[in-house]
Design a protein around this motif. Structure first.
Motif, PDB file in Angstrom:
ATOM      1  N   LYS A  93      24.873  57.350  -4.792  1.00 13.56           N
ATOM      2  CA  LYS A  93      24.194  57.421  -3.414  1.00 13.56           C
ATOM      3  C   LYS A  93      24.519  58.414  -2.521  1.00 13.56           C
ATOM      4  O   LYS A  93      24.054  59.415  -2.096  1.00 13.56           O
ATOM      5  N   ASP A  94      25.979  58.535  -2.441  1.00 12.12           N
ATOM      6  CA  ASP A  94      26.674  59.584  -1.494  1.00 12.12           C
ATOM      7  C   ASP A  94      26.334  60.759  -2.140  1.00 12.12           C
ATOM      8  O   ASP A  94      26.626  61.905  -1.251  1.00 12.12           O
ATOM      9  N   ASP A  95      26.122  60.909  -3.426  1.00 11.94           N
ATOM     10  CA  ASP A  95      25.906  62.650  -4.115  1.00 11.94           C
ATOM     11  C   ASP A  95      24.489  63.192  -3.559  1.00 11.94           C
ATOM     12  O   ASP A  95      24.239  64.411  -3.635  1.00 11.94           O
ATOM     13  N   LEU A  96      23.781  62.354  -2.824  1.00  8.10           N
ATOM     14  CA  LEU A  96      22.578  62.710  -2.623  1.00  8.10           C
ATOM     15  C   LEU A  96      22.223  63.030  -1.005  1.00  8.10           C
ATOM     16  O   LEU A  96      22.560  62.094  -0.156  1.00  8.10           O
ATOM     17  N   GLN A  97      21.861  64.207  -0.731  1.00  6.65           N
ATOM     18  CA  GLN A  97      21.748  64.567   0.752  1.00  6.65           C
ATOM     19  C   GLN A  97      19.978  64.853   0.919  1.00  6.65           C
ATOM     20  O   GLN A  97      19.422  65.682   0.340  1.00  6.65           O
ATOM     21  N   LYS A  98      19.500  64.166   1.578  1.00  8.26           N
ATOM     22  CA  LYS A  98      18.000  63.959   1.918  1.00  8.26           C
ATOM     23  C   LYS A  98      17.643  65.077   2.769  1.00  8.26           C
ATOM     24  O   LYS A  98      18.309  65.219   4.046  1.00  8.26           O
ATOM     25  N   ILE A  99      16.874  66.124   2.541  1.00  4.45           N
ATOM     26  CA  ILE A  99      16.578  67.212   3.338  1.00  4.45           C
ATOM     27  C   ILE A  99      15.135  67.030   3.959  1.00  4.45           C
ATOM     28  O   ILE A  99      14.706  67.665   5.084  1.00  4.45           O
ATOM     29  N   ALA A 100      14.249  66.355   3.328  1.00  4.90           N
ATOM     30  CA  ALA A 100      12.826  66.361   3.899  1.00  4.90           C
ATOM     31  C   ALA A 100      11.873  65.461   3.089  1.00  4.90           C
ATOM     32  O   ALA A 100      12.451  64.945   1.967  1.00  4.90           O
ATOM     33  N   VAL A 101      10.861  65.123   3.725  1.00  5.13           N
ATOM     34  CA  VAL A 101       9.671  64.457   3.147  1.00  5.13           C
ATOM     35  C   VAL A 101       8.738  65.387   3.105  1.00  5.13           C
ATOM     36  O   VAL A 101       8.162  65.686   4.247  1.00  5.13           O
ATOM     37  N   PHE A 102       7.891  65.691   2.252  1.00  7.55           N
ATOM     38  CA  PHE A 102       6.810  66.464   2.171  1.00  7.55           C
ATOM     39  C   PHE A 102       5.660  65.887   1.523  1.00  7.55           C
ATOM     40  O   PHE A 102       5.716  65.249   0.438  1.00  7.55           O
ATOM     41  N   ARG A 103       4.568  65.874   1.983  1.00  5.11           N
ATOM     42  CA  ARG A 103       3.213  65.363   1.762  1.00  5.11           C
ATOM     43  C   ARG A 103       2.364  66.579   0.964  1.00  5.11           C
ATOM     44  O   ARG A 103       2.418  67.509   1.191  1.00  5.11           O
ATOM     45  N   ALA A 104       1.895  65.944  -0.203  1.00  5.68           N
ATOM     46  CA  ALA A 104       1.391  66.880  -1.193  1.00  5.68           C
ATOM     47  C   ALA A 104       0.210  66.273  -1.923  1.00  5.68           C
ATOM     48  O   ALA A 104       0.182  65.137  -2.053  1.00  5.68           O
ATOM     49  N   THR A 105      -0.948  67.320  -1.958  1.00 10.59           N
ATOM     50  CA  THR A 105      -2.084  66.462  -2.726  1.00 10.59           C
ATOM     51  C   THR A 105      -2.441  67.610  -3.586  1.00 10.59           C
ATOM     52  O   THR A 105      -2.378  69.092  -3.391  1.00 10.59           O
ATOM     53  N   HIS A 106      -2.429  67.357  -5.085  1.00 14.71           N
ATOM     54  CA  HIS A 106      -2.996  68.209  -6.062  1.00 14.71           C
ATOM     55  C   HIS A 106      -3.984  67.581  -6.782  1.00 14.71           C
ATOM     56  O   HIS A 106      -3.893  66.445  -7.236  1.00 14.71           O
ATOM     57  N   LYS A 107      -5.137  68.305  -7.141  1.00 18.89           N
ATOM     58  CA  LYS A 107      -6.477  67.888  -7.883  1.00 18.89           C
ATOM     59  C   LYS A 107      -5.929  68.620  -9.248  1.00 18.89           C
ATOM     60  O   LYS A 107      -6.004  69.789  -9.343  1.00 18.89           O
ATOM     61  N   HIS A 108      -6.213  67.723 -10.162  1.00 18.48           N
ATOM     62  CA  HIS A 108      -6.180  67.970 -11.627  1.00 18.48           C
ATOM     63  C   HIS A 108      -7.287  67.727 -12.399  1.00 18.48           C
ATOM     64  O   HIS A 108      -8.120  66.765 -12.181  1.00 18.48           O
ATOM     65  N   PRO A 109      -7.517  68.518 -13.712  1.00 20.95           N
ATOM     66  CA  PRO A 109      -8.529  68.036 -14.378  1.00 20.95           C
ATOM     67  C   PRO A 109      -8.456  66.687 -14.870  1.00 20.95           C
ATOM     68  O   PRO A 109      -7.269  66.110 -14.641  1.00 20.95           O
ATOM     69  N   GLU A 110      -9.313  65.907 -15.601  1.00 16.27           N
ATOM     70  CA  GLU A 110      -9.376  64.584 -15.905  1.00 16.27           C
ATOM     71  C   GLU A 110      -9.183  63.652 -14.790  1.00 16.27           C
ATOM     72  O   GLU A 110      -8.539  62.618 -14.916  1.00 16.27           O
ATOM     73  N   ASP A 111      -9.739  63.986 -13.542  1.00 20.29           N
ATOM     74  CA  ASP A 111      -9.989  63.049 -12.353  1.00 20.29           C
ATOM     75  C   ASP A 111      -8.474  62.616 -12.045  1.00 20.29           C
ATOM     76  O   ASP A 111      -8.395  61.196 -11.693  1.00 20.29           O
ATOM     77  N   ILE A 112      -7.604  63.312 -12.069  1.00 17.42           N
ATOM     78  CA  ILE A 112      -6.140  62.939 -11.457  1.00 17.42           C
ATOM     79  C   ILE A 112      -6.249  63.704  -9.807  1.00 17.42           C
ATOM     80  O   ILE A 112      -6.169  65.116  -9.840  1.00 17.42           O
ATOM     81  N   ILE A 113      -5.968  62.756  -9.134  1.00 16.06           N
ATOM     82  CA  ILE A 113      -5.440  63.154  -7.791  1.00 16.06           C
ATOM     83  C   ILE A 113      -4.252  62.619  -7.356  1.00 16.06           C
ATOM     84  O   ILE A 113      -4.168  61.715  -7.191  1.00 16.06           O
ATOM     85  N   ASP A 114      -3.265  63.735  -7.541  1.00 14.79           N
ATOM     86  CA  ASP A 114      -2.018  63.218  -6.938  1.00 14.79           C
ATOM     87  C   ASP A 114      -1.793  63.480  -5.625  1.00 14.79           C
ATOM     88  O   ASP A 114      -1.758  64.585  -4.961  1.00 14.79           O
ATOM     89  N   ARG A 115      -2.007  62.422  -4.766  1.00 11.76           N
ATOM     90  CA  ARG A 115      -1.472  62.393  -3.325  1.00 11.76           C
ATOM     91  C   ARG A 115      -0.178  61.672  -3.092  1.00 11.76           C
ATOM     92  O   ARG A 115       0.046  60.726  -3.387  1.00 11.76           O
ATOM     93  N   GLU A 116       0.816  62.630  -2.886  1.00 13.46           N
ATOM     94  CA  GLU A 116       2.247  62.146  -2.962  1.00 13.46           C
ATOM     95  C   GLU A 116       3.073  62.418  -1.673  1.00 13.46           C
ATOM     96  O   GLU A 116       2.886  63.345  -0.971  1.00 13.46           O
ATOM     97  N   PHE A 117       4.042  61.437  -1.346  1.00 16.46           N
ATOM     98  CA  PHE A 117       5.124  62.055  -0.429  1.00 16.46           C
ATOM     99  C   PHE A 117       6.361  62.018  -1.277  1.00 16.46           C
ATOM    100  O   PHE A 117       6.888  61.080  -1.744  1.00 16.46           O
TER     101      PHE A 117
END
Length: 191
Positions: A93-117
């Motif tokens: 855990k100590d090896d990881l430095q959090k820098i941010a949280v980004f909200r992202a939305t990607h629409k892909h073929p085959e009805d995939i909507i990636d709405r992620e944080f």
């Protein structure tokens, strides 16, 4: 693998609901992911080329390690698990430095909507590239790229057909954070 993920509200907060990852993608429900960017002390960044069988962005270059957070799983534990699964590296855990949280939305073929944080972390890579073991189903190749070249190719999205389109702001934040860590460790080493 179709794991269970936590469903988030539009601000990235837990709703108390869970769903299969496939359902979240079909319905565009927000859910958490982890991104771990590895860098070397001599100014290189570890990139992963996505496997050719991936349903989204096959064979494009991407974050060193990325993946979904399982329902109820702490964010840093998900990052550690994904690093172990995708590149065969054990980190703490100590090896990881959090820098941010980004909200992202990607629409892909085959009805995939990636709405992620995306919970984005940095970590120093203290082993050679040859010691990493890529997960064949997820990773086609791994490479170390000089940070300056990576910045040139992603900041203005000068090479959009090569990288997963996370956006210029995302890539700028990652490059600046890595640059700051490298310069900080060099200054500390010189002191």
């Amino acid at each position: 693998m179709d794991e269970l993920v936590d469903i988030l509200d539009s601000q990235g907060n837990l709703t108390g609901k869970t769903a299969l990852k496939s359902e979240a993608h079909k319905n565009g429900w927000p859910h958490p992911t982890v991104h771990v960017w590895f860098f070397t002390s001599d100014g290189k960044v570890l990139l992963q080329q996505r496997a050719k069988n991936k349903s989204t962005f096959p064979l494009l270059w991407d974050v060193s390690v990325a993946g979904h957070v399982n329902a109820g799983e702490p964010i840093k534990e998900a990052a550690i698990r994904e690093v172990r699964e995708e590149i065969g590296l054990d980190i703490l855990k100590d090896d990881l430095q959090k820098i941010a949280v980004f909200r992202a939305t990607h629409k892909h073929p085959e009805d995939i909507i990636d709405r992620e944080f995306h919970h984005v972390f940095l970590s120093g890579l203290k082993v050679g590239l040859q010691t990493l073991t890529k997960q064949e189903s997820e990773v086609n190749a791994l490479t170390l790229m000089p940070l300056l070249r990576f910045a040139e190719e992603t900041w203005g999205l000068a090479n959009p057909g090569k990288y997963v389109p996370h956006g210029a702001e995302y890539y700028q934040s990652v490059v600046k954070a890595i640059k700051g860590r490298i310069e900080g460790s060099t200054e500390a080493h010189d002191a």
